[in-house]
Design a protein around this motif. Structure first.
Motif, PDB file in Angstrom:
ATOM      1  N   GLU B  38      22.070  -9.031  -8.934  1.00 14.07           N
ATOM      2  CA  GLU B  38      22.998  -7.950  -8.638  1.00 14.07           C
ATOM      3  C   GLU B  38      23.303  -7.909  -7.142  1.00 14.07           C
ATOM      4  OE1 GLU B  38      22.612  -4.376 -11.218  1.00 14.07           O
ATOM      5  OE2 GLU B  38      20.481  -4.780 -10.886  1.00 14.07           O
ATOM      6  N   HIS B 102      13.861   2.501  -1.725  1.00 14.02           N
ATOM      7  CA  HIS B 102      14.429   2.843  -3.043  1.00 14.02           C
ATOM      8  C   HIS B 102      13.528   2.384  -4.180  1.00 14.02           C
ATOM      9  CE1 HIS B 102      18.383   4.065  -1.472  1.00 14.02           C
ATOM     10  NE2 HIS B 102      18.202   3.106  -0.583  1.00 14.02           N
ATOM     11  N   LEU B 106      15.145   1.301  -8.060  1.00  9.97           N
ATOM     12  CA  LEU B 106      15.418  -0.100  -8.370  1.00  9.97           C
ATOM     13  C   LEU B 106      14.626  -0.514  -9.600  1.00  9.97           C
ATOM     14  CD1 LEU B 106      15.278  -1.578  -4.751  1.00  9.97           C
ATOM     15  CD2 LEU B 106      17.307  -1.050  -6.104  1.00  9.97           C
ATOM     16  N   PRO B 107      15.176  -1.453 -10.384  1.00 13.24           N
ATOM     17  CA  PRO B 107      14.413  -1.926 -11.546  1.00 13.24           C
ATOM     18  C   PRO B 107      13.126  -2.602 -11.091  1.00 13.24           C
ATOM     19  CG  PRO B 107      16.402  -3.264 -11.197  1.00 13.24           C
ATOM     20  CD  PRO B 107      16.489  -2.100 -10.265  1.00 13.24           C
ATOM     21  N   LYS B 108      12.150  -2.642 -12.002  1.00 10.98           N
ATOM     22  CA  LYS B 108      10.846  -3.243 -11.690  1.00 10.98           C
ATOM     23  C   LYS B 108      11.017  -4.685 -11.207  1.00 10.98           C
ATOM     24  CE  LYS B 108       6.638  -4.595 -14.063  1.00 10.98           C
ATOM     25  NZ  LYS B 108       6.192  -4.966 -15.419  1.00 10.98           N
ATOM     26  N   PHE B 109      11.854  -5.422 -11.908  1.00 11.26           N
ATOM     27  CA  PHE B 109      12.184  -6.774 -11.472  1.00 11.26           C
ATOM     28  C   PHE B 109      13.559  -6.708 -10.819  1.00 11.26           C
ATOM     29  CE2 PHE B 109       9.649  -7.263 -15.397  1.00 11.26           C
ATOM     30  CZ  PHE B 109       8.528  -7.867 -14.850  1.00 11.26           C
ATOM     31  N   PHE B 110      13.567  -6.667  -9.511  1.00 11.82           N
ATOM     32  CA  PHE B 110      14.850  -6.512  -8.823  1.00 11.82           C
ATOM     33  C   PHE B 110      15.362  -7.888  -8.430  1.00 11.82           C
ATOM     34  CE2 PHE B 110      17.148  -5.071  -4.742  1.00 11.82           C
ATOM     35  CZ  PHE B 110      18.316  -4.788  -5.435  1.00 11.82           C
ATOM     36  N   LYS B 111      16.483  -8.252  -9.010  1.00 14.83           N
ATOM     37  CA  LYS B 111      17.105  -9.542  -8.692  1.00 14.83           C
ATOM     38  C   LYS B 111      18.388  -9.252  -7.930  1.00 14.83           C
ATOM     39  CE  LYS B 111      17.189 -12.707 -11.991  1.00 14.83           C
ATOM     40  NZ  LYS B 111      17.465 -13.334 -13.337  1.00 14.83           N
ATOM     41  N   SER B 142       8.035 -10.593  -9.950  1.00 12.04           N
ATOM     42  CA  SER B 142       7.398 -11.470 -10.933  1.00 12.04           C
ATOM     43  C   SER B 142       6.657 -12.612 -10.253  1.00 12.04           C
ATOM     44  CB  SER B 142       8.443 -12.051 -11.883  1.00 12.04           C
ATOM     45  OG  SER B 142       7.885 -13.141 -12.610  1.00 12.04           O
TER      46      SER B 142
END
Lengths: 466, 466
Positions: B38, B102, B106-111, B142
């Motif tokens: 993203e 943030h 943010l999602p746990k796995f932030f890409k 990860s």
């Protein structure tokens, strides 16, 4: 713990912010390019001499200056000794510099758009930032009102495509304004004062406006002349303009043209301005959003002819002005682009208020839903470490079908992977579990409906696209 | 006359430059988004404390610092007193700051991917600028080598889609490197020195490399151990890797895995690194562009596991190394993203050398022809001032058909308008002359073939698209 906020007045844009910004910028670019405008980009950092003296006393205070590198500090150092570079303050001065620097590489009629951040050391406030995007479009080299007509058409198309269906384009001309002030008997030395007051008439109302003119030492008689004329136009506005019929709006413009012509009489410059303004309406076949606004005065030291502004009201052309938002403005400025060279170059431009547009669209829920949704169309699960290769292979197959595919980035319990997909709003999950792997199938689950089915690998993308 | 050049080491991008840059950036974005990365954007300006101490002594000298506003200058002022803000130096520190700021949004796995300019007060040189774009992609959260496998796949896809068909992905692992140095008998205190020398082996050759190790005080015996191992690997490289058969490349990787395993013996960290590297090859099904490069050492203080680099040669896998261009690199850096917080966060990223890619594509003529061509598909002429409205109307009709239309921006002789269209390489001209206006027709001229025909207005766009 360290301060992890962005610097004062600056913003981080998280993915959903960036998607929304890019959506708006994408439409702006597409429309401008369809009109033959070309993209230009200039550096964030300019030599300080390039910016010095271009923005007046007040603007100059707001320029971010960059400290010289490796200099010994001197007890008598002035700011000038300390800084040789500065951050871009607007997009017009860089345009003028580029035009002067590349006069021979650029087409005779240079039509450029530029969408880049600028920096101003302003006091941050709601909706006012120290880093913000400007979104400028300018046509250089032509004196024809064809340019203004195209700018109005392009900006109208952008706003329509973004979903705004009630906006108004205010048009006026600097030469007309001067002629009206002349005809009122306001002497040249007081005209700037009068226009500064006029610029605020929307906010302060006609009474305060008159008071201010008196305070500024303008003669009572001139104020009355000016006030009577404006009042007459405004009464026509109530009568004709704030009607929903396009025909009446065209009548309004015609009527105002006549009123101006009568009022300014034989003033040559005024007649020229009036002719220019008429041409814009002729060329655009009376664009239904445009009207003559004799009270429009914006950015005066700058403009030499046409001035334009786009506003948004709760309902377009409603006379109640307590909810008017400016979404941008511009005009003709024939003296500015030549500032770095010898020749005077005609130019006309428009600056859309990108940050304002974004705020309004957010408040009104105007963004397509998918922008705030997820980053991916489908999540592919990972059964265990030995199956990672298979999951990646499936993902590659789905990407070939133009899907955005997120592979869960480690082996874990399936339940956790489903929960994750749900939490980041991914609509579909492809399960590659023990059975699926054995049978070379995939279980596709629609997280919105809860439906699931086991399919051949080649059927997946078709089903998701349905 | 005023200096109209951009500041030292900075560049203006004229329209054809911007189009090329956006073409490359567009492909990069599209591919990264198809992998679920993203977009993130951070401000150009950061608080100076955010950057301080993050880039070492040398990097710190290259940071552009911004002068405080409205401060009285003091005779004893130090640089620290004068500056509170600085320009972004890379995209990794801002990412770490955003992740800390943030964490809950943010999602746990932030890409995320981020393509923005950075500024460094470096001495400008050929291909080295003071403002340049970085193009980073990072996956956070990860520990799985799945992440590395996806990064290799994504970067390969980007380069392929840009038209590069012979590039090599070099893979190594920091833990393996340490284990090899251990096994050679090089003590921990000398390992950084050895790796700095190794990093240059491509440029200086194996003999100079040995000399440098001796100069750095590493024992002769250790150097010989290390040198023998490297020489053995390199001889395998000549034998197997620089062959055009994919099978041989897979054999090469297998052989090198065995050689490493034998050499490092029971070194636990080394075995873990080897296992990680094996997994990447397993997960990508031995991506035909990837190979193990034990000499790859890059950015050591930073990386904790995998290291990767993409290079381009005149012909891929050719052993002659005098024409090797690095197009980007990256790796796993589990300690860095947590720098502003309390927790250690696993992360792995890749940075594509956007500026380098652009230079190589330009040199090799890899851009699609239409990018350097014109800004518009068709020019609409303007017969005289009375006909401007008609020309604008025709242009609007053609734009509805998704054509990019330039209206000649003033009334002038037709010959001049044709010449202009030709000079800016517009392929078609629509003539709305006296006869055409009378008959409600348009004459369409193809400037490339010289053909022209008079058509109904509704036939124009179809004919142009042919």
């Amino acid at each position: 713990m360290a301060n992890t906020k962005p610097a004062r007045g600056m913003r981080d844009f998280l993915p959903s912010d960036v998607r929304k910004r890019n959506y708006v910028i994408g439409i702006i670019k597409e429309v401008y390019e369809s009109y033959g405008f070309e993209p230009l980009e200039t550096p964030a950092v300019e030599n300080i001499e390039t910016l010095t003296g271009k923005y007046g006393e007040e603007g100059s205070q707001l320029i971010f200056k960059i400290l010289k590198r490796g200099e010994k500090l001197d007890a008598n150092a002035s700011e000038k000794d300390l800084s040789d570079l500065a951050l871009r303050y607007d997009l017009t001065v860089p345009l003028a510099r580029v035009v002067a620097n590349h006069r021979n590489d650029l087409p005779k009629f240079f039509k450029r758009y530029q969408i880049q951040p600028v920096w101003r050391a302003d006091r941050p406030a709601r909706g006012r930032f120290r880093e913000f995007y400007q979104c400028d479009v300018d046509a250089i080299g032509s004196n024809s009102m064809l340019v203004e007509a195209e700018l109005c058409a392009a900006v109208s198309e952008i706003l329509s495509r973004l979903g705004f269906n009630s906006f108004a384009i205010h048009l006026n001309n600097r030469k007309i304004l001067t002629a009206i002030l002349d005809a009122s008997g306001i002497t040249i030395d007081k005209q700037t004062d009068a226009l500064i007051a006029l610029d605020k008439i929307d906010k302060i109302g006609p009474e305060k406006f008159q008071e201010e003119l008196i305070e500024r030492g303008i003669q009572q008689e001139s104020i009355e002349n000016f006030g009577r004329f404006m009042a007459a136009v405004y009464s026509k506005m109530d009568e004709l303009l704030y009607s929903t019929e396009t025909k009446n709006r065209t009548d309004f413009n015609k009527t105002v043209f006549e009123m101006i012509a009568n009022f300014i009489g034989d003033n040559e410059q005024g007649k020229k301005g009036l002719q220019e303004l008429r041409e814009i309406f002729d060329y655009t076949n009376n664009n239904k959003n445009s009207f003559v606004d004799v009270a429009l005065a914006r950015g005066l030291s700058y403009y030499t002819g046409t001035i334009m502004e786009i506003t948004l009201r709760d309902s377009a052309f409603k006379s109640d002005s307590d909810f008017v938002i400016s979404l941008g403005g511009g005009g003709r400025y024939d003296g500015l682009i030549g500032m770095f060279g010898k020749e005077q170059i005609p130019a006309c431009g428009f600056s859309l208020g990108l940050e304002r547009i974004l705020v309004v669209m957010e408040e009104r829920g105007m963004f397509p839903k998918e922008l705030s949704d997820s980053s991916a169309d489908v999540l592919v699960t990972v059964w265990n470490e030995d199956a990672i290769g298979e999951s990646l292979k499936l993902a590659a197959e789905l990407r070939k079908e133009n899907l955005r595919v997120l592979v869960y980035p480690e082996a874990d319990k399936l339940g956790k992977q489903f929960k994750y997909a749900d939490s980041i709003k991914i609509p579909f999950v492809c399960v590659l579990g023990e059975n699926e792997l054995a049978e070379n199938k995939v279980t596709l689950k629609n997280l919105r409906t809860g439906e699931q089915e086991t399919l051949g690998r080649d059927e997946i993308s078709k089903r998701i696209k349905e």
